[in-house]
Design a protein around this motif. Sequence first.
Motif, PDB file in Angstrom:
ATOM      1  N   GLU A 487      26.899   0.041 -20.657  1.00 18.19           N
ATOM      2  CA  GLU A 487      27.584  -1.179 -21.125  1.00 18.19           C
ATOM      3  C   GLU A 487      27.443  -1.362 -22.642  1.00 18.19           C
ATOM      4  OE1 GLU A 487      29.462  -2.204 -18.965  1.00 18.19           O
ATOM      5  OE2 GLU A 487      28.482  -1.728 -17.044  1.00 18.19           O
ATOM      6  N   ASN A 488      26.500  -0.643 -23.248  1.00 18.39           N
ATOM      7  CA  ASN A 488      26.365  -0.723 -24.707  1.00 18.39           C
ATOM      8  C   ASN A 488      27.623  -0.205 -25.410  1.00 18.39           C
ATOM      9  OD1 ASN A 488      23.788  -1.725 -24.407  1.00 18.39           O
ATOM     10  ND2 ASN A 488      22.820   0.289 -24.532  1.00 18.39           N
ATOM     11  N   PHE A 489      28.406   0.554 -24.671  1.00 18.35           N
ATOM     12  CA  PHE A 489      29.672   1.036 -25.212  1.00 18.35           C
ATOM     13  C   PHE A 489      30.502  -0.127 -25.766  1.00 18.35           C
ATOM     14  CE2 PHE A 489      34.198   1.467 -24.637  1.00 18.35           C
ATOM     15  CZ  PHE A 489      34.469   2.561 -25.447  1.00 18.35           C
ATOM     16  N   ARG A 490      30.444  -1.247 -25.082  1.00 21.81           N
ATOM     17  CA  ARG A 490      31.261  -2.413 -25.480  1.00 21.81           C
ATOM     18  C   ARG A 490      30.902  -2.870 -26.890  1.00 21.81           C
ATOM     19  NH1 ARG A 490      33.311  -4.309 -20.431  1.00 21.81           N
ATOM     20  NH2 ARG A 490      32.256  -3.177 -18.759  1.00 21.81           N
ATOM     21  N   ILE A 491      29.651  -2.712 -27.219  1.00 20.62           N
ATOM     22  CA  ILE A 491      29.189  -3.130 -28.549  1.00 20.62           C
ATOM     23  C   ILE A 491      29.634  -2.095 -29.598  1.00 20.62           C
ATOM     24  CG2 ILE A 491      27.151  -3.791 -29.900  1.00 20.62           C
ATOM     25  CD1 ILE A 491      27.875  -5.610 -27.455  1.00 20.62           C
ATOM     26  N   LEU A 492      29.559  -0.824 -29.216  1.00 21.22           N
ATOM     27  CA  LEU A 492      30.051   0.212 -30.144  1.00 21.22           C
ATOM     28  C   LEU A 492      31.539  -0.010 -30.417  1.00 21.22           C
ATOM     29  CD1 LEU A 492      28.354   3.437 -28.668  1.00 21.22           C
ATOM     30  CD2 LEU A 492      27.514   1.974 -30.512  1.00 21.22           C
ATOM     31  N   LYS A 493      32.266  -0.356 -29.371  1.00 18.51           N
ATOM     32  CA  LYS A 493      33.701  -0.581 -29.515  1.00 18.51           C
ATOM     33  C   LYS A 493      33.963  -1.764 -30.451  1.00 18.51           C
ATOM     34  CE  LYS A 493      37.918  -1.318 -26.817  1.00 18.51           C
ATOM     35  NZ  LYS A 493      38.242  -2.705 -27.193  1.00 18.51           N
ATOM     36  N   PRO A 514      29.747 -11.273 -33.389  1.00 19.47           N
ATOM     37  CA  PRO A 514      31.062 -11.259 -32.744  1.00 19.47           C
ATOM     38  C   PRO A 514      31.449 -12.657 -32.262  1.00 19.47           C
ATOM     39  CG  PRO A 514      29.538  -9.708 -31.689  1.00 19.47           C
ATOM     40  CD  PRO A 514      28.736 -10.534 -32.624  1.00 19.47           C
ATOM     41  N   LYS A 515      32.743 -12.943 -32.283  1.00 21.14           N
ATOM     42  CA  LYS A 515      33.232 -14.100 -31.522  1.00 21.14           C
ATOM     43  C   LYS A 515      33.031 -13.710 -30.064  1.00 21.14           C
ATOM     44  CE  LYS A 515      36.674 -15.927 -34.514  1.00 21.14           C
ATOM     45  NZ  LYS A 515      38.064 -15.989 -34.909  1.00 21.14           N
ATOM     46  N   VAL A 516      32.604 -14.656 -29.237  1.00 22.92           N
ATOM     47  CA  VAL A 516      32.233 -14.305 -27.863  1.00 22.92           C
ATOM     48  C   VAL A 516      33.350 -13.523 -27.174  1.00 22.92           C
ATOM     49  CG1 VAL A 516      31.606 -15.220 -25.600  1.00 22.92           C
ATOM     50  CG2 VAL A 516      30.633 -16.212 -27.657  1.00 22.92           C
ATOM     51  N   ASP A 517      34.610 -13.932 -27.412  1.00 15.81           N
ATOM     52  CA  ASP A 517      35.681 -13.247 -26.684  1.00 15.81           C
ATOM     53  C   ASP A 517      36.163 -11.965 -27.371  1.00 15.81           C
ATOM     54  OD1 ASP A 517      36.918 -14.364 -28.780  1.00 15.81           O
ATOM     55  OD2 ASP A 517      38.195 -15.735 -27.634  1.00 15.81           O
ATOM     56  N   SER A 518      35.500 -11.575 -28.462  1.00 17.36           N
ATOM     57  CA  SER A 518      35.936 -10.316 -29.072  1.00 17.36           C
ATOM     58  C   SER A 518      35.122  -9.114 -28.581  1.00 17.36           C
ATOM     59  CB  SER A 518      35.920 -10.405 -30.601  1.00 17.36           C
ATOM     60  OG  SER A 518      34.611 -10.481 -31.074  1.00 17.36           O
ATOM     61  N   ILE A 519      34.084  -9.372 -27.790  1.00 17.72           N
ATOM     62  CA  ILE A 519      33.426  -8.238 -27.125  1.00 17.72           C
ATOM     63  C   ILE A 519      34.205  -8.014 -25.840  1.00 17.72           C
ATOM     64  CG2 ILE A 519      31.296  -7.355 -26.089  1.00 17.72           C
ATOM     65  CD1 ILE A 519      29.722  -9.292 -27.782  1.00 17.72           C
ATOM     66  N   ASP A 520      34.716  -6.799 -25.673  1.00 17.24           N
ATOM     67  CA  ASP A 520      35.547  -6.498 -24.507  1.00 17.24           C
ATOM     68  C   ASP A 520      34.676  -6.409 -23.260  1.00 17.24           C
ATOM     69  OD1 ASP A 520      37.274  -5.498 -22.613  1.00 17.24           O
ATOM     70  OD2 ASP A 520      38.334  -4.204 -24.044  1.00 17.24           O
ATOM     71  N   LEU A 521      34.795  -7.422 -22.392  1.00 14.99           N
ATOM     72  CA  LEU A 521      33.923  -7.475 -21.206  1.00 14.99           C
ATOM     73  C   LEU A 521      34.661  -7.080 -19.926  1.00 14.99           C
ATOM     74  CD1 LEU A 521      32.016 -10.787 -22.074  1.00 14.99           C
ATOM     75  CD2 LEU A 521      31.187  -8.448 -22.328  1.00 14.99           C
ATOM     76  N   THR A 522      35.833  -6.430 -20.087  1.00  7.76           N
ATOM     77  CA  THR A 522      36.613  -6.019 -18.918  1.00  7.76           C
ATOM     78  C   THR A 522      35.743  -5.279 -17.898  1.00  7.76           C
ATOM     79  OG1 THR A 522      38.336  -5.584 -20.512  1.00  7.76           O
ATOM     80  CG2 THR A 522      38.778  -4.889 -18.243  1.00  7.76           C
ATOM     81  N   GLY A 523      35.768  -5.782 -16.679  1.00  9.94           N
ATOM     82  CA  GLY A 523      35.060  -5.074 -15.606  1.00  9.94           C
ATOM     83  C   GLY A 523      33.569  -5.325 -15.572  1.00  9.94           C
ATOM     84  N   LEU A 524      33.083  -6.196 -16.428  1.00  8.92           N
ATOM     85  CA  LEU A 524      31.638  -6.476 -16.426  1.00  8.92           C
ATOM     86  C   LEU A 524      31.388  -7.880 -15.893  1.00  8.92           C
ATOM     87  CD1 LEU A 524      28.747  -5.571 -17.214  1.00  8.92           C
ATOM     88  CD2 LEU A 524      29.132  -6.630 -19.439  1.00  8.92           C
ATOM     89  N   ASP A 525      30.467  -7.966 -14.955  1.00 11.22           N
ATOM     90  CA  ASP A 525      30.143  -9.245 -14.358  1.00 11.22           C
ATOM     91  C   ASP A 525      29.013  -9.897 -15.153  1.00 11.22           C
ATOM     92  OD1 ASP A 525      29.936 -11.335 -12.665  1.00 11.22           O
ATOM     93  OD2 ASP A 525      28.792 -10.246 -11.128  1.00 11.22           O
ATOM     94  N   ILE A 526      29.411 -10.660 -16.161  1.00  9.79           N
ATOM     95  CA  ILE A 526      28.387 -11.341 -16.961  1.00  9.79           C
ATOM     96  C   ILE A 526      28.930 -12.708 -17.332  1.00  9.79           C
ATOM     97  CG2 ILE A 526      29.182 -10.364 -19.185  1.00  9.79           C
ATOM     98  CD1 ILE A 526      26.190 -10.210 -20.005  1.00  9.79           C
ATOM     99  N   LYS A 527      28.055 -13.701 -17.323  1.00 11.67           N
ATOM    100  CA  LYS A 527      28.520 -15.063 -17.617  1.00 11.67           C
ATOM    101  C   LYS A 527      28.724 -15.238 -19.119  1.00 11.67           C
ATOM    102  CE  LYS A 527      26.357 -17.665 -13.873  1.00 11.67           C
ATOM    103  NZ  LYS A 527      25.065 -17.065 -13.478  1.00 11.67           N
ATOM    104  N   LYS A 528      29.726 -16.060 -19.430  1.00 13.28           N
ATOM    105  CA  LYS A 528      29.995 -16.339 -20.836  1.00 13.28           C
ATOM    106  C   LYS A 528      28.746 -16.942 -21.518  1.00 13.28           C
ATOM    107  CE  LYS A 528      33.486 -18.322 -23.759  1.00 13.28           C
ATOM    108  NZ  LYS A 528      34.037 -19.614 -24.032  1.00 13.28           N
ATOM    109  N   GLU A 529      28.038 -17.799 -20.740  1.00 15.13           N
ATOM    110  CA  GLU A 529      26.834 -18.439 -21.310  1.00 15.13           C
ATOM    111  C   GLU A 529      25.769 -17.405 -21.653  1.00 15.13           C
ATOM    112  OE1 GLU A 529      27.354 -20.233 -17.571  1.00 15.13           O
ATOM    113  OE2 GLU A 529      29.123 -19.890 -18.846  1.00 15.13           O
ATOM    114  N   THR A 530      25.705 -16.350 -20.841  1.00 13.22           N
ATOM    115  CA  THR A 530      24.701 -15.308 -21.128  1.00 13.22           C
ATOM    116  C   THR A 530      25.032 -14.615 -22.445  1.00 13.22           C
ATOM    117  OG1 THR A 530      24.519 -14.985 -18.764  1.00 13.22           O
ATOM    118  CG2 THR A 530      23.508 -13.297 -20.148  1.00 13.22           C
ATOM    119  N   VAL A 531      26.330 -14.329 -22.631  1.00  9.75           N
ATOM    120  CA  VAL A 531      26.730 -13.688 -23.892  1.00  9.75           C
ATOM    121  C   VAL A 531      26.451 -14.633 -25.061  1.00  9.75           C
ATOM    122  CG1 VAL A 531      28.621 -12.599 -25.150  1.00  9.75           C
ATOM    123  CG2 VAL A 531      28.459 -12.327 -22.676  1.00  9.75           C
ATOM    124  N   GLU A 532      26.729 -15.917 -24.840  1.00  7.55           N
ATOM    125  CA  GLU A 532      26.438 -16.884 -25.906  1.00  7.55           C
ATOM    126  C   GLU A 532      24.947 -16.888 -26.230  1.00  7.55           C
ATOM    127  OE1 GLU A 532      30.190 -19.882 -25.116  1.00  7.55           O
ATOM    128  OE2 GLU A 532      28.230 -20.328 -24.207  1.00  7.55           O
TER     129      GLU A 532
END
Length: 579
Positions: A487-493, A514-532
């Motif tokens: 999943e670290n790929f998303r950060i490299l991207k 990053p703006k929270v919605d600019s990390i591509d989370l397609t297909g990952l089950d993670i809560k927005k609050e966790t990313v925040e």
Amino acid sequence: MLSWVKDVTRLTKPKNVFWFDGSDDDTAQITKSMLDRAELIKLNESEYKNCYLFRNLPDDVARVKERTFICTKTPEEAGPTNNWMSIIRAKTLLNELFDGVMLDKEMYIIPYLLGPEKSKYSRWGVEATDSPLVALTTAILTKAGKTVLEEFGDSGRFVRGIHSTGNLKKENRYICHFPDEELLMSINTNYGGNASLSKKPHALRLASFQAKKEGWLAEHMFILELEDPNGKCFYISGALPSASGKTNLAMIRPPKAFNDWKIRTVGDDIAWIHCSDEGSTVGINPEHGFFGVAYDTGPYSNPNILECIKKNTLFTNVGLTTDNKPWWEGLTEEVPKNVIDWTGKRWASNSKAPVANKNSRYATKIDQYSLKSKNYNLPDGVPISIILFGGRRANLVPLVYEAYNWEHGILIGAMMRAETTTAISGKVGQLRHDPMGMMDFCGYNMGDYFAHWIEFGKKLKTKPRIFFVNWFRKDGLGNYLWPGFSENFRILKWMVDRVENGIDAVSTPIGYIPKVDSIDLTGLDIKKETVEELLKIDKDGWLKELSEIKEFFYEFDGKIPNELWNEYYKLEKRLIESQ
Ligand code: GTP
Ligand code: SPV
Ligand code: MN
């Protein structure tokens, strides 16, 4: 070289001298001699072709910082983060310890090349060792043997390394570096990072010293190649502390949603970075193999390496199954029945001790890794557009942030801290400074090292962008907040999106996040609050961090460059003003 080998022979008095020519025959001969003496265990040939297991003594399974010395004229040259020993004292002590130490043994002479053939960035050395383990390891991790002599030509310049297993007594263990003479001496240890002198002692400690003199950088970094769906390749190099994810990241498999993206490996542990004639940043991997942590390596953490280590691989300190297969925690879910632990004893199923040592390793050649970059061995290196630093921090440091500029990037590298791992002996989990992951590997005063990074940047026409990552943030219950690994790929991207497409980011006191919605989370089950939560910045915590960094910088007695202090005060001001 011949006269040097004569000198070493006179000192150590080996029974005979074995010139390693790099052939499979030579490797087979060394392997056979170890098998005959029961120093090596042959693994299951049908599943692990030409693979072996070696067990180190239990107190010789990691690097030992307290026995590692930089021997220069003055302590100031070594700086506050290294152990210093005077040249005279070290020589007196070591000459006594090496005197006749190889009496009944064979001495292997291993010429090795670090870096691609026919590359102006490559360097060479010769290790004289009585350890067949070291001989085999060097044969895997470098280009070793006869071909190297062609590269040498008649040059008298090569790094000289002398090593002996000795009696393995810890109190007489020494790993000494003499940068002025380009000489290495190591005794009473057989563990990779202490004894295989081509690796950390040469490719980082001596090389960093040479790099300072010659205007390049020798870094504890992986280099990976990221190919986007249009076929465009980006090269990212990054320093993470020992046993904190360099190998894993250099080999990640992008998550399913991104299967039109590719990640390939150039290197997993050491990068030599140069300013090309055109002023661009280029990197080579001086090594020719991987010395990766086995423990925890499995289908989840690093599926790509599993196939590679099924042939021609030398394992150290892993467990052994009844059918002679290597085993370590993470390889399969279940512990195999009647497994033998890394010390050679039957493992009790109620035991709290691990089967494999946590710093167990595999040594395997990069050639046979199917996802290596096709440019992994280019004499001119690969162009690096992103440099990342990373920590191992349960708190404070966000998942990712970007430096405002080169100097700020150097500051965030210099501010790197990490909880200790099993890669060095001592307590695990303690927070320590590890600037640029080089705490144990910078062969000279680290204050001068930071200044050298600033100077290096001045030569570059386009500078790589600098980011900081932390995969290890935890919640209140001690669980990792970020799933990590592939999943670290998303950060490299996200980084590539920043650099390539200039996507927007949020300006904060510590850098861009990053703006929270600019990390591509397609297909990952993670809560927005966790990313925040992962991106949250605790200003008071950062101010406290800065005051600790300041104490650390003071240890360098005025050697921290002004550019770094400027960035430090700007950062402090941004934090105070945003309160
Ligand atoms: P050295 O060879 O010692 O320099 O280590 P390295 O930096 O190459 O470390 P490696 O990739 O072997 O990672 C070792 C440890 O980091 C293992 O225990 C992994 O489980 C852990 N690790 C790696 N990536 C991640 C991640 O994304 N998240 C978490 N939580 N752990 C990780
Ligand atoms: C490390 O500890 O960073 C390693 C292993 O890569 S060793 O080569 O032993 O230093
Ligand atoms: Mn390393």
